[in-house]
Design an enzyme around this catalytic site. Structure first.
Site, PDB file in Angstrom:
ATOM      1  CD  GLU A 244      -1.736   2.241   1.935  1.00  0.00           C
ATOM      2  OE1 GLU A 244      -1.426   3.248   1.259  1.00  0.00           O
ATOM      3  OE2 GLU A 244      -1.788   2.226   3.168  1.00  0.00           O
ATOM      4  CB  CYS A 278      -0.876   7.183   1.372  1.00  0.00           C
ATOM      5  SG  CYS A 278      -1.849   6.120   2.458  1.00  0.00           S
TER       6      CYS A 278
END
Length: 471
Positions: A244, A278
């Site tokens: 991720e 993110c």
């Protein structure tokens, strides 16, 4: 002064073999608050050996046994929610409002995976064959400093549900957070060796996890650059990987959206975790015909965005995690001006009265072109780029014109229209009319935002290997 001088291996807090010391620095004052003793390759090997031994029996536990462990963990984490929130605020400067949300989501993550596990069938009939879904093996979990314990809980709860054993390498900047979450797992009474925590550097502990043949899978959250290093290192032993990675998430405001509602929400989404997230919505795409109106609303909203002490409940933007990250954000603010973007609010330097910490002014650029570096590169700070578009087709093209594809956001008065646009955006998770979280919905990235998915059944299957038996 805080001293973290233990790692958690084989069910015990033990003195590490490693001797390197890492200074813990407050992002609010830039003063030393403590130090941590970091583990090394030997500690990592010991943790892997413990996990490998524990796997022999833990992989054979029943769903009911795993559910019992997860329920104990949920109760303990819920009880220590205040401690888990406060240590995030203290250690890396996350705002109280964000860290509180993360702690609540941790409890929700346990509940979600328990529900998934209750209804999951590890033995299935496919065609004329039996398919058994068995745990992948020992998993190395590598975690960044931002939202550290949130990432740990998501990955560890899924690994436990699958029947895997784990070695966790948190960021060296998250050792105080790791101490508390390790205490939670220890109190839950899992069998020795199922969960292990080794504080250490990425090129030491992380490299050992990535290269060690006894680790079957790496689950990593962090930058795209480091994710590529891990992927390359994992291929030698054909490790499974879930990565991720970074993002440059678009927030598409359609021309029928209520700007008085959408723009304040968009700014909050951009400054998620002080911009150190993110999934932060750092590209705001607006109709060019409404650019001036958007600019005016954005300037007004910023007047009420508090940059300051992360302990204050009304603070939206806290400090950057360290001086290096502060300087990185300053560089991008200079780059934006050099590229010709219009600085709407904020800019270089620290807000008045906050000179001691790593504080960045809440910054917005407007009239940004999507090929500018501030629109293409992940800044990881409170810097928002407002990008005008001509029509819906142009908005979708701009949204997809990025090497990333982690998250996206769409605002519209018409849910049907919002879904139509969302269906054409290449991102792993897309929120409609605001910021949402679903602990059962998949999370992960397209393109250079990663490989694989987390949460729910999609995340569980990442920790399992299908084995077909044919007659």
């Amino acid at each position: 002064m805080t001293t973290i001088d233990k790692v958690y291996i084989n069910g015990e807090f033990v003195t590490p073999h490693g001797t390197q010391r890492f200074d813990l620095i407050s992002p609010v004052t830039n003063q030393k608050t403590g130090e941590a003793v970091l583990g090394d390759e030997v500690d990592t090997q010991n943790a892997i050996a413990a996990a490998k031994d524990a796997y022999k029996t833990f992989s054979k536990t029943t769903k009911e046994e795993r559910i019992s462990y997860l329920e104990k963990l949920r109760a303990i984490v819920s009880r220590r929610e205040k401690d888990l929130t406060n240590v995030m605020v203290e250690e890396y400067g996350g705002t109280f409002q964000f860290c509180s949300m993360v702690s609540q989501n941790m409890v929700s993550d346990f509940s979600a995976i328990i529900d998934v596990l209750k209804n999951f069938d590890f033995e299935q009939t496919v065609g004329n064959s039996k398919v058994y879904l068995q745990p992948v093996g020992v998993v190395g979990i590598i975690i960044p400093w931002n939202m550290s314990n949130g990432f740990i809980v998501t990955k560890l709860s899924t690994a436990i549900a699958a029947g895997c054993t784990v070695v966790v390498k948190p960021s060296e900047m998250s050792t105080q957070q790791t101490q508390i979450i390790a205490e939670c797992f220890h109190e839950a009474g899992l069998p020795k060796g199922v969960i292990n925590f080794v504080n250490g550097l990425g090129d030491v502990v992380g490299a050992e996890l990535t290269g060690n043949i006894n680790v079957s899978k790496i689950a990593f959250t962090g930058s795209t650059a480091v994710g590529k290093i891990i992927a390359k290192g994992a291929v030698d032993s054909m490790k499974r990987v879930t990565l991720e990675l970074g993002g440059k998430s678009p927030n598409v405001i359609l021309d029928d959206a209520n700007l008085q509602e959408a723009i304040p929400t968009a700014i909050f989404a951009a400054y998620l975790n002080s911009g150190q997230a993110c999934a932060a919505a750092t590209r705001l795409l607006v109709p060019e015909s409404k650019l001036e109106e958007v600019n005016a609303i954005a300037k007004a909203v910023i007047q009420n965005i508090k940059v300051g002490n992360p302990k204050d409940v009304d603070t939206v933007v806290g400090p950057m995690v360290n001086k290096k990250q502060y300087e990185r954000v300053q560089d991008y603010i200079r780059i934006g001006q050099q590229e010709g973007a219009t600085l709407l609010v904020g800019g270089e330097g620290k807000p008045e009265g906050l000179e001691d910490g790593n504080y960045v002014k809440a910054t917005i650029f407007t009239n940004v072109k999507n090929d500018m570096r501030i629109a293409q590169e992940e800044i990881f700070g409170p810097v928002l780029s407002i990008i005008p578009y001509k029509d819906e087709e142009d908005a979708i093209a701009i949204a997809n014109d990025t090497s990333y594809g982690l998250a996206a956001y769409v605002s519209s008065a018409s849910k049907e229209r919002a879904y139509h646009v969302a269906s054409q955006i290449d991102a792993g998770r897309i929120c409609i009319n605001g910021i949402s979280h679903d602990s059962k919905a998949p999370f992960g990235g397209f393109k250079q935002s990663g490989i694989g998915r987390e949460y729910g059944i999609f995340g569980l299957e990442e920790y399992l290997e299908p084995k077909a038996i044919l007659e």
